[in-house]
Design a protein around this motif. Structure first.
Motif, short mmCIF file in Angstrom:
data_model
loop_
_atom_site.label_atom_id
_atom_site.label_comp_id
_atom_site.label_asym_id
_atom_site.label_seq_id
_atom_site.Cartn_x
_atom_site.Cartn_y
_atom_site.Cartn_z
N PRO A 1 -13.28 43.43 -42.00
CA PRO A 1 -13.69 42.90 -41.13
C PRO A 1 -13.19 41.84 -40.33
CG PRO A 1 -14.39 41.60 -43.22
CD PRO A 1 -13.41 43.01 -43.37
N GLU A 2 -11.84 41.64 -40.58
CA GLU A 2 -10.69 40.94 -39.57
C GLU A 2 -9.75 41.65 -39.56
OE1 GLU A 2 -13.63 38.20 -41.25
OE2 GLU A 2 -12.17 38.81 -42.65
N GLY A 3 -9.70 43.18 -39.48
CA GLY A 3 -8.63 44.04 -39.06
C GLY A 3 -8.01 43.81 -37.67
N LEU A 4 -6.94 44.68 -37.60
CA LEU A 4 -6.18 44.58 -36.31
C LEU A 4 -7.08 45.03 -35.12
CD1 LEU A 4 -3.57 43.73 -35.04
CD2 LEU A 4 -2.88 46.12 -35.22
N LEU A 5 -7.51 46.27 -34.71
CA LEU A 5 -8.30 46.37 -33.93
C LEU A 5 -9.44 45.58 -33.46
CD1 LEU A 5 -8.36 48.91 -31.73
CD2 LEU A 5 -9.97 50.06 -33.10
N GLY A 6 -10.08 45.11 -34.06
CA GLY A 6 -11.23 44.18 -33.98
C GLY A 6 -10.64 42.87 -33.13
N THR A 7 -9.62 42.54 -33.22
CA THR A 7 -8.98 41.56 -32.43
C THR A 7 -9.33 41.76 -31.01
OG1 THR A 7 -7.18 41.35 -34.03
CG2 THR A 7 -6.98 40.16 -31.99
N LEU B 1 -3.65 32.42 -30.07
CA LEU B 1 -2.41 32.58 -29.33
C LEU B 1 -2.54 33.49 -27.94
CD1 LEU B 1 0.79 32.75 -29.05
CD2 LEU B 1 0.62 34.85 -30.49
N LEU B 2 -3.52 34.63 -27.96
CA LEU B 2 -3.68 35.34 -26.88
C LEU B 2 -4.50 34.69 -25.84
CD1 LEU B 2 -4.56 38.61 -28.71
CD2 LEU B 2 -2.28 38.12 -27.56
N THR B 3 -5.50 33.68 -26.29
CA THR B 3 -6.16 32.98 -25.28
C THR B 3 -5.36 32.06 -24.58
OG1 THR B 3 -8.31 33.25 -26.48
CG2 THR B 3 -8.22 31.58 -24.98
N SER B 4 -4.55 31.22 -25.55
CA SER B 4 -3.82 30.23 -24.75
C SER B 4 -2.62 30.84 -23.77
CB SER B 4 -2.65 29.60 -26.10
OG SER B 4 -3.88 28.77 -26.58
N LEU B 5 -2.20 32.00 -24.25
CA LEU B 5 -1.26 32.63 -23.23
C LEU B 5 -1.87 32.94 -22.13
CD1 LEU B 5 1.01 34.74 -25.78
CD2 LEU B 5 1.51 32.58 -24.58
N VAL C 1 1.49 25.67 -29.05
CA VAL C 1 0.96 26.71 -29.19
C VAL C 1 1.42 27.60 -30.38
CG1 VAL C 1 -0.01 28.99 -28.20
CG2 VAL C 1 -0.25 26.81 -26.78
N VAL C 2 2.56 28.02 -30.19
CA VAL C 2 3.27 28.61 -31.21
C VAL C 2 3.05 28.11 -32.63
CG1 VAL C 2 5.48 29.76 -31.82
CG2 VAL C 2 4.84 29.96 -29.49
N ARG C 3 3.52 26.66 -32.62
CA ARG C 3 3.68 26.04 -33.86
C ARG C 3 1.88 26.14 -34.47
NH1 ARG C 3 1.77 20.79 -34.86
NH2 ARG C 3 2.74 20.05 -36.91
N ARG C 4 1.15 26.13 -33.79
CA ARG C 4 -0.45 26.06 -34.21
C ARG C 4 -0.70 27.35 -34.79
NH1 ARG C 4 -4.17 22.77 -30.27
NH2 ARG C 4 -5.57 22.64 -32.57
N THR C 5 -0.27 28.30 -34.04
CA THR C 5 -0.53 29.68 -34.27
C THR C 5 0.20 30.19 -35.77
OG1 THR C 5 -0.61 30.48 -31.99
CG2 THR C 5 -0.37 32.11 -33.58
N VAL C 6 1.38 29.72 -35.77
CA VAL C 6 1.98 30.18 -37.19
C VAL C 6 1.64 29.30 -38.06
CG1 VAL C 6 4.03 29.97 -38.05
CG2 VAL C 6 4.30 30.73 -35.80
#
Length: 360
Positions: A188-194, A123-127, A78-83
């Protein structure tokens, strides 16, 4: 699921081909192939959210194979794919600077983009999938969307002024204007919209969990249609109750409306391909499977190809030739975009023909 749904791969291919199409038109193109200027929803606005929804589906499928156990091997993957996904997104942004003759201009390197958002949400969904009881999935989605809605409404989250909009203010404070997207009021891909985007991917995860509870493929279709209809209704109700559908903000209403449309679309594809078509491949399915089996590679290839085309003037020259031959500007833009998709598709066909599947 005991049997993989061909329709899911086809939908992934439709989405990737759509992403390439809408990213490579010209401003004179059809309105349907352009993003909404601010509030509202166009077909173009459905492409990226559909991909996030599918990644949620795929995350459930992938982690279900290990019974959602957070073993060291699973966590490393999971971490490898995220990075890797995040790094590839940064590379695309850097490559654009490099082709512009500024390879060391890291002061203007954009930190966020499509792949970076996918990486963080994955990452967040996987965790969540590995560490939280899945009975709480709906509660977490609702909690995220309600909390996000409160933040947006309380702190000018729908303002087109980045110095007033809470999402814009956070990005400006943390990253600075030189590291953000410059062609819309806020990134449009900023932090809060996460927050909204993670709820979006979790919704795809929940829908996959929902339909996995039955082996009857027709019941899967009914469940997706039921969920899709409810989410569309909720999304458009929110839109008319002070929380507009807005892709740039990735508003809660946008999450519900687009997840509903994607869920409904997948249900229709399952019916057409896996039930009525009995899972047999036809020529049009193969066209989209070419994009669906190597989605990340073809998307990255298309982005890099576009960067090279813009930096060398090839894109403008090709469009000018089409514009000279086609009187209607919107049609010329469409033909140019379709030509670009075809070029990428030919590369995808070569990989598909040789059974080469590039995964990370």
């Amino acid at each position: 699921m005991k049997k993989r749904l061909l329709s899911l791969d086809v939908l992934r291919g439709i989405t990737v081909a759509g992403m390439i199409l809408v990213n490579n038109g010209f401003e004179e193109g059809f309105a349907a192939l352009q993003h909404s200027a601010w509030n509202g929803l166009t077909p173009c606005d459905l492409v990226f959210p559909s991909f996030l929804f599918i990644v949620g589906f795929s995350t459930w499928l992938s982690l279900s194979k290990v019974q959602f156990q957070p073993t060291p091997a699973v966590l490393r993957k999971v971490v490898r794919r995220t990075v890797l996904i995040f790094a590839i997104g940064l590379f695309i942004n850097w490559f654009a600077l490099a082709m512009d003759g500024r390879p060391t201009d890291f002061a203007h390197l954009r930190y966020w983009a499509v792949l970076q958002r996918i990486a963080v949400c994955y990452l967040l969904t996987s965790l969540f999938a590995l560490y939280v009881d899945h009975r709480h999935t709906l509660k977490v989605i609702v909690g995220l969307l309600v909390a996000y809605a409160v933040v947006l409404l309380a702190f000018d989250g729908y303002s087109t002024d980045a110095t007033r909009n809470i999402a814009g203010r956070i990005d400006l404070w943390l990253f600075g204007a030189d590291h953000l997207y410059r062609h819309s009021p806020i990134d449009p891909e900023g932090l809060l919209g996460t927050m909204g985007a993670t709820a979006h991917m979790l919704t795809g995860f929940l829908c996959m969990s929902f339909i996995s509870q039955t082996d009857d493929i027709r019941r899967k279709v009914y469940r997706l249609l039921m969920a899709g209809g409810f989410m569309m209704l909720l999304g458009f109700l929110l839109h008319h109750c002070g929380m507009p559908v807005n892709k740039t903000v990735w508003s809660p209403s946008f999450v519900m409306a687009t997840c509903g449309i994607c869920s409904t679309g997948l249900a229709l594809l399952i019916y057409l391909i896996d039930i009525r078509g009995e899972g047999r491949k036809t020529w049009w399915m193969t066209v989209f499977l070419i994009f669906g089996v190597n989605p990340l590679f073809l998307y990255v290839f298309s982005e890099c190809l576009a960067v090279v085309g813009w930096s060398t003037g090839i894109n403008e020259g090709l469009y000018a030739a089409m514009r000279a031959a086609i009187a209607v500007p919107s049609l010329a833009s469409l033909y140019y975009a379709l030509t670009f998709v075809t070029i990428v598709g030919l590369v995808g066909w070569l990989l598909y023909w040789r059974k080469i599947y590039i995964k990370i």
